[in-house]
Design a protein around this motif. Structure first.
Motif, mmCIF file in Angstrom:
data_model
loop_
_atom_site.group_PDB
_atom_site.id
_atom_site.type_symbol
_atom_site.label_atom_id
_atom_site.label_comp_id
_atom_site.label_asym_id
_atom_site.label_seq_id
_atom_site.Cartn_x
_atom_site.Cartn_y
_atom_site.Cartn_z
ATOM 1 N N ARG A 321 -13.753 -12.210 16.603
ATOM 2 C CA ARG A 321 -14.389 -13.486 16.263
ATOM 3 C C ARG A 321 -13.366 -14.495 15.752
ATOM 4 N NH1 ARG A 321 -17.118 -9.368 16.661
ATOM 5 N NH2 ARG A 321 -19.322 -9.371 17.281
ATOM 6 N N HIS A 322 -12.114 -14.268 16.116
ATOM 7 C CA HIS A 322 -11.011 -15.182 15.830
ATOM 8 C C HIS A 322 -10.754 -15.357 14.331
ATOM 9 C CE1 HIS A 322 -11.258 -17.293 20.050
ATOM 10 N NE2 HIS A 322 -11.012 -15.995 20.102
ATOM 11 N N ILE A 323 -10.818 -14.246 13.597
ATOM 12 C CA ILE A 323 -10.501 -14.228 12.174
ATOM 13 C C ILE A 323 -9.433 -13.169 11.963
ATOM 14 C CG2 ILE A 323 -11.373 -13.786 9.839
ATOM 15 C CD1 ILE A 323 -14.201 -14.437 11.017
ATOM 16 N N LEU A 324 -8.312 -13.556 11.374
ATOM 17 C CA LEU A 324 -7.223 -12.606 11.148
ATOM 18 C C LEU A 324 -7.273 -12.102 9.705
ATOM 19 C CD1 LEU A 324 -4.780 -11.165 12.306
ATOM 20 C CD2 LEU A 324 -3.365 -13.079 11.568
ATOM 21 N N ALA A 325 -7.717 -10.864 9.536
ATOM 22 C CA ALA A 325 -7.646 -10.161 8.263
ATOM 23 C C ALA A 325 -6.594 -9.064 8.404
ATOM 24 C CB ALA A 325 -9.006 -9.577 7.892
ATOM 25 N N VAL A 326 -6.013 -8.628 7.281
ATOM 26 C CA VAL A 326 -4.877 -7.705 7.358
ATOM 27 C C VAL A 326 -5.051 -6.562 6.369
ATOM 28 C CG1 VAL A 326 -3.338 -9.598 8.026
ATOM 29 C CG2 VAL A 326 -3.484 -8.918 5.624
ATOM 30 N N PHE A 327 -4.239 -5.516 6.558
ATOM 31 C CA PHE A 327 -4.178 -4.443 5.568
ATOM 32 C C PHE A 327 -2.724 -4.240 5.165
ATOM 33 C CE2 PHE A 327 -3.471 -2.210 9.566
ATOM 34 C CZ PHE A 327 -2.441 -1.335 9.249
ATOM 35 N N HIS A 328 -2.527 -3.599 4.055
ATOM 36 C CA HIS A 328 -1.220 -3.183 3.544
ATOM 37 C C HIS A 328 -1.477 -2.340 2.313
ATOM 38 C CE1 HIS A 328 -0.906 -6.856 0.631
ATOM 39 N NE2 HIS A 328 -1.805 -6.015 0.273
ATOM 40 N N TYR A 329 -0.545 -1.653 1.743
ATOM 41 C CA TYR A 329 0.756 -1.296 2.292
ATOM 42 C C TYR A 329 0.634 0.127 2.821
ATOM 43 C CZ TYR A 329 2.310 -5.074 -0.795
ATOM 44 O OH TYR A 329 2.463 -6.272 -1.443
ATOM 45 N N LEU A 330 1.518 0.553 3.688
ATOM 46 C CA LEU A 330 1.626 1.967 4.016
ATOM 47 C C LEU A 330 2.406 2.634 2.884
ATOM 48 C CD1 LEU A 330 2.437 1.701 7.819
ATOM 49 C CD2 LEU A 330 0.236 2.173 6.728
ATOM 50 N N PRO A 331 1.944 3.776 2.368
ATOM 51 C CA PRO A 331 2.604 4.398 1.207
ATOM 52 C C PRO A 331 4.072 4.701 1.498
ATOM 53 C CG PRO A 331 0.515 5.478 1.699
ATOM 54 C CD PRO A 331 0.814 4.572 2.848
ATOM 55 N N LEU A 332 4.940 4.262 0.616
ATOM 56 C CA LEU A 332 6.366 4.431 0.865
ATOM 57 C C LEU A 332 6.794 5.894 0.791
ATOM 58 C CD1 LEU A 332 7.971 1.382 -1.003
ATOM 59 C CD2 LEU A 332 7.236 1.575 1.378
ATOM 60 N N HIS A 333 6.122 6.686 -0.013
ATOM 61 C CA HIS A 333 6.556 8.091 -0.160
ATOM 62 C C HIS A 333 6.374 8.882 1.135
ATOM 63 C CE1 HIS A 333 2.225 8.826 -0.657
ATOM 64 N NE2 HIS A 333 2.475 10.106 -0.441
ATOM 65 N N SER A 334 5.442 8.452 2.007
ATOM 66 C CA SER A 334 5.207 9.171 3.265
ATOM 67 C C SER A 334 5.719 8.403 4.477
ATOM 68 C CB SER A 334 3.711 9.457 3.427
ATOM 69 O OG SER A 334 2.957 8.243 3.414
ATOM 70 N N ARG A 356 -7.761 1.939 2.987
ATOM 71 C CA ARG A 356 -9.069 1.297 2.855
ATOM 72 C C ARG A 356 -9.050 -0.186 2.525
ATOM 73 N NH1 ARG A 356 -13.116 5.905 0.577
ATOM 74 N NH2 ARG A 356 -12.043 7.687 1.486
ATOM 75 N N ILE A 357 -7.925 -0.714 2.099
ATOM 76 C CA ILE A 357 -7.890 -2.132 1.699
ATOM 77 C C ILE A 357 -7.854 -3.043 2.915
ATOM 78 C CG2 ILE A 357 -6.277 -3.880 0.793
ATOM 79 C CD1 ILE A 357 -5.930 -2.238 -1.654
ATOM 80 N N ILE A 358 -8.609 -4.125 2.845
ATOM 81 C CA ILE A 358 -8.530 -5.210 3.822
ATOM 82 C C ILE A 358 -8.470 -6.518 3.050
ATOM 83 C CG2 ILE A 358 -11.055 -5.089 4.079
ATOM 84 C CD1 ILE A 358 -10.768 -6.419 6.791
ATOM 85 N N ARG A 359 -7.510 -7.366 3.404
ATOM 86 C CA ARG A 359 -7.346 -8.681 2.768
ATOM 87 C C ARG A 359 -7.903 -9.759 3.684
ATOM 88 N NH1 ARG A 359 -1.412 -9.729 0.485
ATOM 89 N NH2 ARG A 359 -2.419 -11.761 0.190
#
Length: 384
Positions: A321-334, A356-359
């Protein structure tokens, strides 16, 4: 996704804001005839932070990453020193200290928030621990009182990664003023922007003089320019951390408009909260929790979905629907780079929030109709 290639009706995740006076200041910098660092606009910005925030010294840098790298140099981090940082953070937090040969010890997030779990830091401290680097995710502070008490008991430096925390408060004190040092970011995705830029805040006065030398490529150039040194000499290690006067001029325009910027971000944040609270109340997702001890800076608005599959499906639904939502971060330890170096401890809450996070889009010029469309689309997704 490159902004220039988006269709006209696409709602981007972020759009840099031009407050109004930035270009005037850039023209003034050009007219002044000095475009390299440490000119009039650099000094204006630094003086603002020293007087408004109370830093012992404030030094503009080319990025928040550079501010962290300066901190590692200033603390004389050596190979084999241990530095405790959260796994849920951007790579810059770790790289700054890895570049000095440090061994990174990753801490988990707390069960209720992506920030570092201060309660578990005690068990990570060893005789080789030199620094702890809390990250104030979303402009919300770690439990700095408990962390500082722990660090003081063990004589450990504290460096706040305050990249997202400009204009945020914790226990009626500005974030970035608790630790011995603090690093801020003025990347275009931050509330206050220089396009690219950062700031090293020095709260330990004994570090101020050397910080300026490291900032000036290991020379006493700044002191010489003030008439405080007889000769301009190489006196220590350092690098070129100074931003251009063009970046500083842009930043000064943003600082002048900071109240306007913050007020608009608060309106946007509260509109999301009001529109999505019913879905959260029904258990479809959680909203990133806020604490009474914090005064928010409205940096981001995040949902915590009930599973990674649901989060990924929601991102895809919004993108259609032309909306850019993002996720982060990938855990650095893995991460592929560090996994073999990690001590094997499971860090379940860092992984939990990563999955699970979405911004959601949050920027100054996000229009009311666009924001309502985003909210409606999220309601439609959960109505399916």
């Amino acid at each position: 996704m490159i902004l220039e290639n988006l269709p006209p009706n696409f709602i981007p995740f972020n759009r840099p804001f031009l407050a109004g006076s930035e270009l005037t200041h850039i023209r003034q910098a050009v007219a002044n005839g000095k475009l390299s660092g440490n000119g009039m606009f650099t000094r204006l910005c630094q003086h603002f932070f020293e007087t408004e925030y109370g830093f012992s010294k404030a030094l503009l840098t080319t990025s928040g990453t550079d501010a962290l790298e300066m901190a590692a140099l200033l603390l004389d981090i050596q190979p084999g020193d241990e530095v405790i940082i959260p796994s849920f953070t951007f790579t810059s937090t770790a790289n700054a200290f890895l570049l000095r040969g440090a061994h990174i010890v990753f801490a988990d997030s707390s069960p209720t928030h992506p920030n570092l779990d201060v309660a578990q830091v005690q068990q990570l401290i060893t005789p080789r621990t030199r620094a702890i680097v809390p990250v104030h995710y979303g402009g919300q502070g770690c439990d700095m009182r408990a962390l500082l008490a722990l660090a003081e008991a063990h004589t450990i430096w504290v460096v706040e990664d305050a990249a997202q925390a400009i204009e945020a408060w914790h226990h009626e004190q500005r974030l970035g003023t608790f630790g011995h040092l603090a690093a801020f970011s003025f990347h275009e995705t931050k509330n206050i922007s220089a396009g690219e830029g950062g700031l090293l805040a020095i709260n330990a006065p004994q570090l101020a003089a050397r910080a300026e030398i490291i900032w000036e490529k290991g020379t006493n150039r700044a002191a010489f320019a003030r008439g405080e040194a007889a000769r301009y000499e190489w006196v220590d290690i350092g690098s070129s951390f100074l931003p251009s006067e063009l970046n500083a001029a842009y930043l000064w325009g943003q600082l002048e408009a900071r109240h306007q910027i913050q007020q608009q971000r608060q309106v946007l944040w509260q509109t999301y909260a009001a529109g999505l609270a019913p879905l959260a109340a029904n258990g479809h997702f959680s909203l990133l929790p806020t604490r009474a001890a914090d005064r928010a800076n409205w940096h981001l608005f995040a949902l915590i979905c009930n599973s990674q599959q649901e989060r990924d499906a929601l991102i895809a639904f919004l993108k259609q629907r032309h909306i850019l939502a993002v996720f982060h971060y990938l855990p650095l330890h893995s991460s592929p780079f560090f996994q073999a170096q990690h001590d094997g401890r499971p860090l379940p809450w860092a992984t939990h929030f990563s999955n699970r996070i979405i911004r959601l889009p949050l920027y100054h010029e996000l229009q009311p109709a666009q924001q309502q469309f985003i909210i409606q689309c999220i309601h439609r997704f959960y109505a399916q």
